[in-house]
Design a protein around this motif. Structure first.
Motif, mmCIF file in Angstrom:
data_model
loop_
_atom_site.group_PDB
_atom_site.id
_atom_site.type_symbol
_atom_site.label_atom_id
_atom_site.label_comp_id
_atom_site.label_asym_id
_atom_site.label_seq_id
_atom_site.Cartn_x
_atom_site.Cartn_y
_atom_site.Cartn_z
ATOM 1 N N UNK A 43 -24.342 9.569 -13.747
ATOM 2 C CA UNK A 43 -25.461 9.961 -12.884
ATOM 3 C C UNK A 43 -24.968 10.515 -11.551
ATOM 4 N N UNK A 44 -23.983 9.862 -10.966
ATOM 5 C CA UNK A 44 -23.463 10.308 -9.668
ATOM 6 C C UNK A 44 -22.808 11.689 -9.777
ATOM 7 N N UNK A 45 -21.974 11.878 -10.784
ATOM 8 C CA UNK A 45 -21.255 13.138 -10.915
ATOM 9 C C UNK A 45 -22.166 14.283 -11.339
ATOM 10 N N UNK A 46 -23.250 13.965 -12.037
ATOM 11 C CA UNK A 46 -24.172 15.011 -12.485
ATOM 12 C C UNK A 46 -24.874 15.686 -11.308
ATOM 13 N N UNK A 47 -24.899 15.034 -10.162
ATOM 14 C CA UNK A 47 -25.592 15.602 -8.998
ATOM 15 C C UNK A 47 -24.908 16.870 -8.480
ATOM 16 N N UNK A 48 -23.575 16.942 -8.588
ATOM 17 C CA UNK A 48 -22.853 18.055 -7.978
ATOM 18 C C UNK A 48 -21.906 18.784 -8.932
ATOM 19 N N UNK A 49 -21.776 18.296 -10.155
ATOM 20 C CA UNK A 49 -20.810 18.887 -11.072
ATOM 21 C C UNK A 49 -21.442 19.267 -12.404
ATOM 22 N N UNK A 50 -20.791 20.185 -13.064
ATOM 23 C CA UNK A 50 -21.160 20.604 -14.407
ATOM 24 C C UNK A 50 -20.542 19.587 -15.369
ATOM 25 N N UNK A 51 -21.367 18.899 -16.149
ATOM 26 C CA UNK A 51 -20.865 17.847 -17.046
ATOM 27 C C UNK A 51 -20.904 18.304 -18.498
ATOM 28 N N UNK A 52 -19.811 18.010 -19.200
ATOM 29 C CA UNK A 52 -19.709 18.354 -20.617
ATOM 30 C C UNK A 52 -19.262 17.121 -21.399
ATOM 31 N N UNK A 53 -19.978 16.788 -22.448
ATOM 32 C CA UNK A 53 -19.545 15.726 -23.354
ATOM 33 C C UNK A 53 -18.719 16.369 -24.457
ATOM 34 N N UNK B 121 -16.866 27.204 -18.701
ATOM 35 C CA UNK B 121 -17.493 26.450 -17.622
ATOM 36 C C UNK B 121 -17.085 27.003 -16.260
ATOM 37 N N UNK B 122 -17.813 26.640 -15.189
ATOM 38 C CA UNK B 122 -17.499 27.161 -13.858
ATOM 39 C C UNK B 122 -16.056 26.873 -13.445
ATOM 40 N N UNK B 123 -15.332 27.903 -13.053
ATOM 41 C CA UNK B 123 -13.963 27.732 -12.574
ATOM 42 C C UNK B 123 -12.911 27.676 -13.656
ATOM 43 N N UNK B 124 -13.312 27.555 -14.928
ATOM 44 C CA UNK B 124 -12.356 27.509 -16.026
ATOM 45 C C UNK B 124 -11.585 26.208 -16.104
ATOM 46 N N UNK B 125 -10.554 26.142 -16.937
ATOM 47 C CA UNK B 125 -9.807 24.897 -17.154
ATOM 48 C C UNK B 125 -9.200 24.311 -15.877
ATOM 49 N N UNK B 126 -8.732 25.151 -14.954
ATOM 50 C CA UNK B 126 -8.072 24.633 -13.758
ATOM 51 C C UNK B 126 -9.039 23.907 -12.829
ATOM 52 N N UNK B 127 -10.331 24.173 -12.964
ATOM 53 C CA UNK B 127 -11.334 23.508 -12.138
ATOM 54 C C UNK B 127 -12.070 22.427 -12.930
ATOM 55 N N UNK B 128 -11.432 21.964 -14.005
ATOM 56 C CA UNK B 128 -12.066 20.973 -14.878
ATOM 57 C C UNK B 128 -11.231 19.702 -14.955
ATOM 58 N N UNK B 129 -11.900 18.613 -15.284
ATOM 59 C CA UNK B 129 -11.272 17.311 -15.488
ATOM 60 C C UNK B 129 -11.802 16.722 -16.780
ATOM 61 N N UNK B 130 -10.908 16.158 -17.587
ATOM 62 C CA UNK B 130 -11.315 15.459 -18.803
ATOM 63 C C UNK B 130 -11.076 13.973 -18.638
#
Length: 232
Positions: A112-122, A165-174
């Motif tokens: 819930x917290x991260x969904x406020x400002x980030x693009x979330x992918x399951x 996704x926004x920013x591509x792999x370098x702007x992503x976290x798994x």
């Protein structure tokens, strides 16, 4: 100013909700049913070998697990496994498929917290219908911008998904509980990899801890929002 992190990917099973413990309990049930034909340790080894052989045929998840149990039961009894045992194994699989979802500590708050400002992918492996059902039951589905149910998780899997996704792999976290499936291939794709280990892990998911500047291990999901905030 562009943030360093724009997309957060989450694994599902044993990252957001309990899963492996139901496989462990069912395997104990399997051992009890076959106790007159094989010792539990030997039976576990035979089952694991069957699962390895069958991943390419059945994929990951409950259905492949049940078919591997049935195959192993046939093997260790030289084809004489009683029909009642097969029925019990099918019932065990149905129980696993119908088991209520139990979220892990801090899972809801973190998402819930991260969904406020980030693009979330399951991003999860497993049977399509079962994973969709679990996500719906979890109550978290509406918080994700995208859901990817994949046959396996390799570096090119994350490169492809995060590439959209926004920013591509370098702007992503798994974020996930498996170094082998969730963390190492995401790091290879250029993303951050966050390991949130659980007490139980399927033996086929073991991997060495990576030595990588974008690797982080957390005790639980409760500290994930602070980590994301620090990274940016």
């Amino acid at each position: 100013m562009t943030r360093n992190l724009q997309t957060i990917g989450f694994d599902a099973d044993d990252t957001l909700w309990h899963n492996e413990r139901f496989f462990q309990l069912t395997q104990e049930r399997f051992a009890a049913l076959l106790k007159d034909h094989a010792e539990a340790d030997h039976l576990g080894e035979r089952l694991l070998e069957a699962e390895k052989r069958n991943i390419g045929h059945y994929g990951f998840g409950v259905k492949g697990f049940v078919l591997s149990m049935i195959e192993t039961a046939i093997e260790v009894t030289d084809g004489r496994v009683p029909g009642s045992v097969i029925s019990e194994l099918l019932k065990a699989g149905q129980d696993m498929l119908n088991h209520p979802i139990e979220l892990l500590p801090h899972a809801r708050e973190a998402v819930e917290t991260l969904a406020e400002k980030h693009h979330l992918v399951l991003i999860t492996k497993g049977d399509l219908l079962h994973q969709e059902r679990k996500l719906a039951q979890s109550g978290l589905g509406e918080l994700f911008d995208a859901v990817e149910i994949v046959s396996d998780k390799q570096a090119d899997t994350y490169a492809r998904i995060f590439g959209r996704t926004p920013g591509g792999p370098e702007a992503a976290m798994m974020v996930g509980n498996s170094l082998k499936s969730d963390v190492c291939p995401a790091l290879e794709a250029g993303s951050w990899g966050v390991h949130v280990p659980q007490d139980l892990l399927w033996s086929l998911e073991h991997a060495d801890v990576p030595d990588h500047p974008r690797f982080v291990e957390l005790g639980d999901l409760g500290t994930l929002p602070d980590l994301v905030s620090r990274i940016g």
